[in-house]
Design an enzyme around this catalytic site. Sequence first.
Site, PDB file in Angstrom:
ATOM      1  N   ARG A 167       0.827  -1.213   0.000  1.00 48.81           N
ATOM      2  CA  ARG A 167       0.000   0.000   0.000  1.00 48.81           C
ATOM      3  C   ARG A 167       0.858   1.259   0.000  1.00 48.81           C
ATOM      4  O   ARG A 167       0.588   2.204  -0.740  1.00 48.81           O
ATOM      5  CB  ARG A 167      -0.915  -0.019   1.234  1.00 48.81           C
ATOM      6  CG  ARG A 167      -1.954  -1.116   1.190  1.00 48.81           C
ATOM      7  CD  ARG A 167      -2.678  -1.243   2.514  1.00 48.81           C
ATOM      8  NE  ARG A 167      -1.861  -1.985   3.454  1.00 48.81           N
ATOM      9  CZ  ARG A 167      -2.236  -3.083   4.087  1.00 48.81           C
ATOM     10  NH1 ARG A 167      -3.442  -3.572   3.909  1.00 48.81           N
ATOM     11  NH2 ARG A 167      -1.426  -3.710   4.917  1.00 48.81           N
ATOM     12  N   ARG A 217       7.417  -9.630  -2.968  1.00 51.03           N
ATOM     13  CA  ARG A 217       7.419 -11.101  -2.892  1.00 51.03           C
ATOM     14  C   ARG A 217       6.910 -11.704  -4.199  1.00 51.03           C
ATOM     15  O   ARG A 217       7.395 -12.728  -4.641  1.00 51.03           O
ATOM     16  CB  ARG A 217       6.538 -11.574  -1.729  1.00 51.03           C
ATOM     17  CG  ARG A 217       7.329 -11.787  -0.452  1.00 51.03           C
ATOM     18  CD  ARG A 217       6.413 -11.971   0.707  1.00 51.03           C
ATOM     19  NE  ARG A 217       5.552 -10.800   0.861  1.00 51.03           N
ATOM     20  CZ  ARG A 217       4.725 -10.597   1.870  1.00 51.03           C
ATOM     21  NH1 ARG A 217       4.612 -11.500   2.803  1.00 51.03           N
ATOM     22  NH2 ARG A 217       3.997  -9.505   1.952  1.00 51.03           N
ATOM     23  N   ARG A 230      11.583  -0.778   7.766  1.00 51.79           N
ATOM     24  CA  ARG A 230      12.090  -1.149   9.086  1.00 51.79           C
ATOM     25  C   ARG A 230      13.607  -1.235   9.039  1.00 51.79           C
ATOM     26  O   ARG A 230      14.186  -1.745   8.073  1.00 51.79           O
ATOM     27  CB  ARG A 230      11.519  -2.512   9.528  1.00 51.79           C
ATOM     28  CG  ARG A 230      10.119  -2.457  10.069  1.00 51.79           C
ATOM     29  CD  ARG A 230      10.050  -1.761  11.445  1.00 51.79           C
ATOM     30  NE  ARG A 230       8.702  -1.733  12.004  1.00 51.79           N
ATOM     31  CZ  ARG A 230       7.839  -0.724  11.851  1.00 51.79           C
ATOM     32  NH1 ARG A 230       8.158   0.337  11.141  1.00 51.79           N
ATOM     33  NH2 ARG A 230       6.642  -0.781  12.420  1.00 51.79           N
ATOM     34  N   ASP A 270      14.832   6.777   7.787  1.00 51.93           N
ATOM     35  CA  ASP A 270      13.871   7.168   8.818  1.00 51.93           C
ATOM     36  C   ASP A 270      13.786   6.109   9.903  1.00 51.93           C
ATOM     37  O   ASP A 270      13.151   6.322  10.930  1.00 51.93           O
ATOM     38  CB  ASP A 270      12.486   7.380   8.178  1.00 51.93           C
ATOM     39  CG  ASP A 270      11.440   7.888   9.166  1.00 51.93           C
ATOM     40  OD1 ASP A 270      11.738   8.867   9.889  1.00 51.93           O
ATOM     41  OD2 ASP A 270      10.342   7.304   9.239  1.00 51.93           O
ATOM     42  N   GLU A 292      16.165   1.234  17.409  1.00 51.11           N
ATOM     43  CA  GLU A 292      15.660   2.572  17.739  1.00 51.11           C
ATOM     44  C   GLU A 292      15.426   2.707  19.244  1.00 51.11           C
ATOM     45  O   GLU A 292      14.997   1.731  19.867  1.00 51.11           O
ATOM     46  CB  GLU A 292      14.352   2.824  16.976  1.00 51.11           C
ATOM     47  CG  GLU A 292      14.595   2.853  15.476  1.00 51.11           C
ATOM     48  CD  GLU A 292      13.303   2.966  14.660  1.00 51.11           C
ATOM     49  OE1 GLU A 292      12.225   3.127  15.256  1.00 51.11           O
ATOM     50  OE2 GLU A 292      13.395   2.892  13.435  1.00 51.11           O
ATOM     51  N   HIS A 303      12.451   8.344  12.854  1.00 55.25           N
ATOM     52  CA  HIS A 303      11.218   7.564  12.624  1.00 55.25           C
ATOM     53  C   HIS A 303       9.967   8.459  12.688  1.00 55.25           C
ATOM     54  O   HIS A 303       9.116   8.276  13.562  1.00 55.25           O
ATOM     55  CB  HIS A 303      11.123   6.404  13.626  1.00 55.25           C
ATOM     56  CG  HIS A 303      10.174   5.316  13.173  1.00 55.25           C
ATOM     57  ND1 HIS A 303      10.335   3.981  13.505  1.00 55.25           N
ATOM     58  CD2 HIS A 303       9.050   5.358  12.419  1.00 55.25           C
ATOM     59  CE1 HIS A 303       9.353   3.273  12.986  1.00 55.25           C
ATOM     60  NE2 HIS A 303       8.557   4.099  12.318  1.00 55.25           N
ATOM     61  N   VAL A 304       9.887   9.373  11.744  1.00 50.35           N
ATOM     62  CA  VAL A 304       8.782  10.345  11.744  1.00 50.35           C
ATOM     63  C   VAL A 304       7.833  10.195  10.548  1.00 50.35           C
ATOM     64  O   VAL A 304       6.947  11.037  10.350  1.00 50.35           O
ATOM     65  CB  VAL A 304       9.320  11.807  11.764  1.00 50.35           C
ATOM     66  CG1 VAL A 304      10.027  12.100  13.073  1.00 50.35           C
ATOM     67  CG2 VAL A 304      10.229  12.096  10.566  1.00 50.35           C
TER      68      VAL A 304
HETATM   69  C1  8YV Z   1       4.805   4.413  13.793  1.00 46.35           C
HETATM   70  C2  8YV Z   1       5.260   2.739  11.949  1.00 46.35           C
HETATM   71  O1  8YV Z   1       5.892   5.273  14.022  1.00 46.35           O
HETATM   72  O2  8YV Z   1       3.057   2.191  11.374  1.00 46.35           O
HETATM   73  C3  8YV Z   1       4.203   1.801  11.514  1.00 46.35           C
HETATM   74  O3  8YV Z   1       4.535   0.633  11.257  1.00 46.35           O
HETATM   75  O4  8YV Z   1       6.400   2.429  11.937  1.00 46.35           O
HETATM   76  C4  8YV Z   1       4.904   4.110  12.348  1.00 46.35           C
HETATM   77  O5  8YV Z   1       3.779   4.575  11.715  1.00 46.35           O
HETATM   78  C5  8YV Z   1       4.914   3.389  14.822  1.00 46.35           C
HETATM   79  O6  8YV Z   1       4.066   2.347  14.623  1.00 46.35           O
HETATM   80  C6  8YV Z   1       4.631   4.007  16.178  1.00 46.35           C
HETATM   81  O7  8YV Z   1       5.034   3.187  17.170  1.00 46.35           O
END
Ligand code: 8YV
Length: 322
Positions: free
Chosen positions: A154, A175, A232, A256, A261, A279-280
């Site tokens: 998505r 995949r 990730r 990011d 983390e 991670h924003v």
């Molecule tokens: C959030 C994310 O920072 O949705 C996710 O998988 O990595 C981010 O949108 C995270 O989940 C917040 O903990």
Amino acid sequence: MHSRAVILVPGRLNPHAHARVRDAFDCIDTARADTALLTDEMRARVQGIAAMTRIDAAFIDALPHLRIIANFGVGYDAVDAAHAASKGIVVTHTPDVLNDEVADTAIGLLLNTLRELPKAEAWLRAGRWAAEGPYRLTPLSLRRRSIGILGMGRIGKAIARRLEGFCVPIAYHNRRPDPALAYPYHDSIVDLAGAVDTLISVLPATAETLRICDRAVFEALGPRGVFINVGRGSTVNEADLALSLADGTIAAAGLDVFEDEPHVPRALLDLPNACLLPHVASASIDTRTAMGDLVADNLTRYFTDGRVLTPVPECQHFALRA
Ligand code: 8YV
């Protein structure tokens, strides 16, 4: 009815999600998802969890009445969903509502990495524009680049749609190929990296993707190569990436997400050609509120009629069955 269900919130939760859980349920907070912190009352009463933290098998097993885990985030690698599913516990996540925000941020990170915009602003703020003249012409640009998207789900598709407006060719690896997409498909990451000069990764953390972006991928990407990651951190071999940025195997990276983390490896922090964000990608009030609503709505639906809106793939049939 659902208003009497007891929901545990371990650790920090988005404030809007937390407020909605408190409004609709008996909410119990605990500092961490740690079995050592579980009281007899929690073990006896907790039926649901709302969390944006790690929920492992031991924690799940310690709560005998647990029926649902509502994960705040689309990526649910922090939750042992296979274990939960094997016990008939539904796990939900927050897909779709963050696609546009994460895709917007990915484009911003790409442009910041190529055009050095954070450094150009620092130049202005330090008075160097007035004292020394214009910021340097950037060696990198989006012009004449070709993009490979790693993980065409998505969010990957939302990034691709935006990139079409930038008039750059797009290819992808996933995949499996998506027959609805006209973009060229490559059946391995190295193959895709070899065909493009800019790789944007949206890979989720799974056993298969662990440190899959490694030296071989960066070598294939080549000296003009730019690597962007909004998926990730664990999908990247960070030592290989730092080495590849330091020795010119690739030109730059925009990250990011990181493996451990909020700790960012010194080797990456020291590199001038790494553009680093904490991670924003989904972190606007607007999008996090929508994610929080989905967490609360999943819980409410479950305790009202046994259904959930957005179960994780492992839990689809549990959700539909109820
Ligand atoms: C959030 C994310 O920072 O949705 C996710 O998988 O990595 C981010 O949108 C995270 O989940 C917040 O903990």
